[in-house]
Motif scaffolding. Structure first.
Motif, PDB file in Angstrom:
ATOM      1  N   UNK A 303       0.830  -1.199   0.000  1.00 46.25           N
ATOM      2  CA  UNK A 303       0.000   0.000   0.000  1.00 46.25           C
ATOM      3  C   UNK A 303       0.866   1.251   0.000  1.00 46.25           C
ATOM      4  N   UNK A 304       1.959   1.227   0.764  1.00 49.79           N
ATOM      5  CA  UNK A 304       2.850   2.387   0.818  1.00 49.79           C
ATOM      6  C   UNK A 304       3.519   2.650  -0.538  1.00 49.79           C
ATOM      7  N   UNK A 305       3.629   1.591  -1.347  1.00 52.42           N
ATOM      8  CA  UNK A 305       4.245   1.713  -2.677  1.00 52.42           C
ATOM      9  C   UNK A 305       3.209   2.010  -3.767  1.00 52.42           C
ATOM     10  N   UNK A 306       1.954   2.199  -3.356  1.00 50.61           N
ATOM     11  CA  UNK A 306       0.895   2.482  -4.315  1.00 50.61           C
ATOM     12  C   UNK A 306       0.363   1.262  -5.036  1.00 50.61           C
ATOM     13  N   UNK A 310      -2.259  -5.417  -4.972  1.00 48.24           N
ATOM     14  CA  UNK A 310      -1.421  -6.400  -4.273  1.00 48.24           C
ATOM     15  C   UNK A 310      -1.669  -6.333  -2.771  1.00 48.24           C
ATOM     16  N   UNK A 311      -1.899  -5.131  -2.262  1.00 41.73           N
ATOM     17  CA  UNK A 311      -2.193  -4.986  -0.834  1.00 41.73           C
ATOM     18  C   UNK A 311      -3.488  -5.704  -0.482  1.00 41.73           C
ATOM     19  N   UNK A 312      -4.525  -5.505  -1.296  1.00 37.85           N
ATOM     20  CA  UNK A 312      -5.811  -6.168  -1.007  1.00 37.85           C
ATOM     21  C   UNK A 312      -5.668  -7.685  -1.049  1.00 37.85           C
ATOM     22  N   UNK A 313      -4.841  -8.175  -1.953  1.00 39.57           N
ATOM     23  CA  UNK A 313      -4.623  -9.624  -2.018  1.00 39.57           C
ATOM     24  C   UNK A 313      -4.011 -10.141  -0.722  1.00 39.57           C
ATOM     25  N   UNK A 432      12.529   6.273  13.425  1.00 38.05           N
ATOM     26  CA  UNK A 432      12.058   7.075  12.291  1.00 38.05           C
ATOM     27  C   UNK A 432      11.582   6.251  11.106  1.00 38.05           C
ATOM     28  N   UNK A 433      11.582   4.903  11.254  1.00 34.52           N
ATOM     29  CA  UNK A 433      11.175   4.028  10.149  1.00 34.52           C
ATOM     30  C   UNK A 433      10.182   2.974  10.644  1.00 34.52           C
ATOM     31  N   UNK A 434       9.369   3.295  11.652  1.00 36.01           N
ATOM     32  CA  UNK A 434       8.571   2.253  12.309  1.00 36.01           C
ATOM     33  C   UNK A 434       7.458   1.690  11.440  1.00 36.01           C
ATOM     34  N   UNK A 435       7.025   2.404  10.403  1.00 27.47           N
ATOM     35  CA  UNK A 435       5.968   1.906   9.526  1.00 27.47           C
ATOM     36  C   UNK A 435       6.035   2.613   8.180  1.00 27.47           C
ATOM     37  N   UNK A 436       6.018   1.866   7.078  1.00 19.89           N
ATOM     38  CA  UNK A 436       6.059   2.530   5.771  1.00 19.89           C
ATOM     39  C   UNK A 436       4.807   3.363   5.502  1.00 19.89           C
TER      40      UNK A 436
END
Length: 467
Positions: A303-306, A310-313, A432-436
């Motif tokens: 999802x963070x990569x747009x 694929x995220x829904x899958x 500073x990178x805890x979640x994309x």
């Protein structure tokens, strides 16, 4: 911490002494033959240490064949059941858990009193199913039956931690550490529990040092890999993705079957901006150990990569794995509640997590329930749970960036801009990178809040010991 160092030295000394004692009196100094896979797995299962997957498969096959010929062997039923538990955990195949339950209860039926092996196996099974109340009961039975056997204690510590009963987790660890060193065959497993309890208290330096000692003391590659995964997870929480990645890579070198390290690699690689490698690592982890939380993490990375399709899958995979686990008695309400809060039905998330809070009032559940209430528009109630999750006096000693982020967003909604600014900033300082997905939200919200106005600096709640 000094007691942990003494323990590590004592265990190492015992191993060296043991090496001297096996020298043959006739002068033949050749080492004894290496144990085979069944013997290695029996040793690991008996000590509560991880076994390699090939060794587990060999042990399960051996005990199944033995019990067909000798169905009254109570100890073998307990070994078989405990091996099923670990295989189910290592492969995320919940179908092994009903088999484990049947084998362990057969052992218990054959010897209902003083059957520490069956009690310990049932505690491990309940922990694997995230039924921490049942795990506490079985773990307490194991300790009562064999208070001088260290192997009775780790599953009980895990149960207390799952219940959010951090005081009893510390007490039980202290009892374990007071046992004579000669009774602790696996110093690594003792140190792992110490490291996790220290982590819960926010003693991050002590936790890291103790888990490093555990990895050094590990007696087999699978055990060493397990210790290194825990080190990697701690480094990730501390906002150190490069160090975390090194620990996960070391875990895979020790045991390529340590699939949790693949998911850890994915998390760390994404944080380092190596997205293609991160996707491959997550996909590999899910192919071998398809846990719902890995599917959630991969879905959010997509999802963070747009890549919304694929995220829904992956979210569909998550739901399917939760259903499969539920049929085998596995409780995944915490992961499902977090998923529903952010990607589904917030009202459903609240209902699920209220029930989970009644069962297991841990810091993780407090955070998830507070966030679900926020997403459902119930911020006045949400702030109480978010505060509890970050209150070092009431159990929230572990500094988790996600928890601080959740609290800051709830405070922002309530108009508490100074507190929101403080906690959102804290989240990014912790990691500073805890979640994309959520790091950009935290950064954007801080920009919208702007600089603090004139006036005294706000105090920091719940100050406590940090190392």
């Amino acid at each position: 911490m000094q007691s942990v160092r003494v323990l590590a030295g004592a265990v190492v000394g015992c191993f060296v002494l043991g090496g001297v004692l096996v020298v043959m009196p006739d002068g033949d100094r050749r080492p004894p033959p290496s144990p085979g896979p069944v013997a290695r797995a029996v040793t690991a299962v008996g000590s509560g240490a991880p076994a390699s997957l090939p060794d587990l498969v060999a042990l399960i096959g051996d005990r199944e064949a033995h019990l067909r010929a000798h169905p009254g062997d109570v100890r073998s039923w307990a070994e078989l059941g405990t091996a099923y538990v670990e295989r189910g955990e290592r492969t995320a195949e919940p179908r092994y858990f009903p088999k484990a339950d049947a084998a362990l209860r057969t052992s218990l039926k054959g010897r209902p009193k003083g059957n520490t092996e069956a009690f310990r196996g049932l505690a491990a099974l309940a922990n694997a199913r995230h039924d921490f109340r049942a795990a506490r009961g079985w773990g307490e039975a194991a300790v009562a039956a064999s208070p001088k056997r260290w192997t009775a204690y780790p599953a009980l510590i895990d149960a207390y931690r799952g219940l959010g009963d951090y005081k009893n987790a510390r007490r039980t660890l202290a009892e374990l550490m007071e046992l004579p060193s000669g009774s602790r065959a696996s110093g690594a497993q003792v140190l792992v529990r110490a490291g996790l309890v220290y982590r819960d208290r926010g003693w991050r330096e002590d936790s890291a040092a103790t888990l490093s000692d555990a990895a050094a003391l590990a007696s087999a590659p699978a055990e060493q890999a397990d210790c290194l995964v825990r080190l990697g997870e701690l480094a990730w929480e501390r906002g150190e993705p490069a160090e975390s990645l090194r620990a996960f890579e070391s875990a895979l070198r020790a045991d390529p079957g340590e699939h949790a390290a693949r998911a850890g690699q994915g998390r760390a690689l994404a944080a380092l901006g190596r997205d293609s490698e991160a996707l491959l690592a997550y996909q590999s982890a899910l192919a071998k150990q398809p846990l719902p939380r890995y599917a959630l993490e991969l879905g959010e990375l997509y999802e963070s990569l747009g890549l919304d399709g694929a995220a829904r899958a992956q979210y569909d995979v998550l739901r399917a794995r939760v259903r499969e686990g539920d049929a085998a008695g596995v409780n995944e309400e915490l992961v499902l509640g977090l998923f529903e809060a952010d990607h589904g039905d917030a009202g459903s998330a609240v209902r699920r997590l209220r029930a989970e809070w009644a069962r297991h009032p841990s810091v993780a559940v407090a955070d998830a329930l507070g966030w679900a209430l926020h997403r459902d528009g119930k911020d006045k109630e949400a702030i109480g749970f978010a505060t509890r999750a970050t209150d070092r006096v009431r159990g929230g000693g572990a500094r988790i960036a996600l928890y601080s982020f959740h609290r800051g967003m709830i405070e922002r909604r309530l108009g508490k801009e100074s507190a929101a600014r403080r906690h959102l900033g804290e989240a990014l300082r912790i990691s500073p990178v805890f979640s994309p997905l959520l790091v950009p939200v935290a950064s954007r919200t801080l920009e919208e809040l702007g600089e603090p106005g004139p006036g005294p600096a706000p105090g920091v709640e719940g100050a406590g010991r940090q190392r």
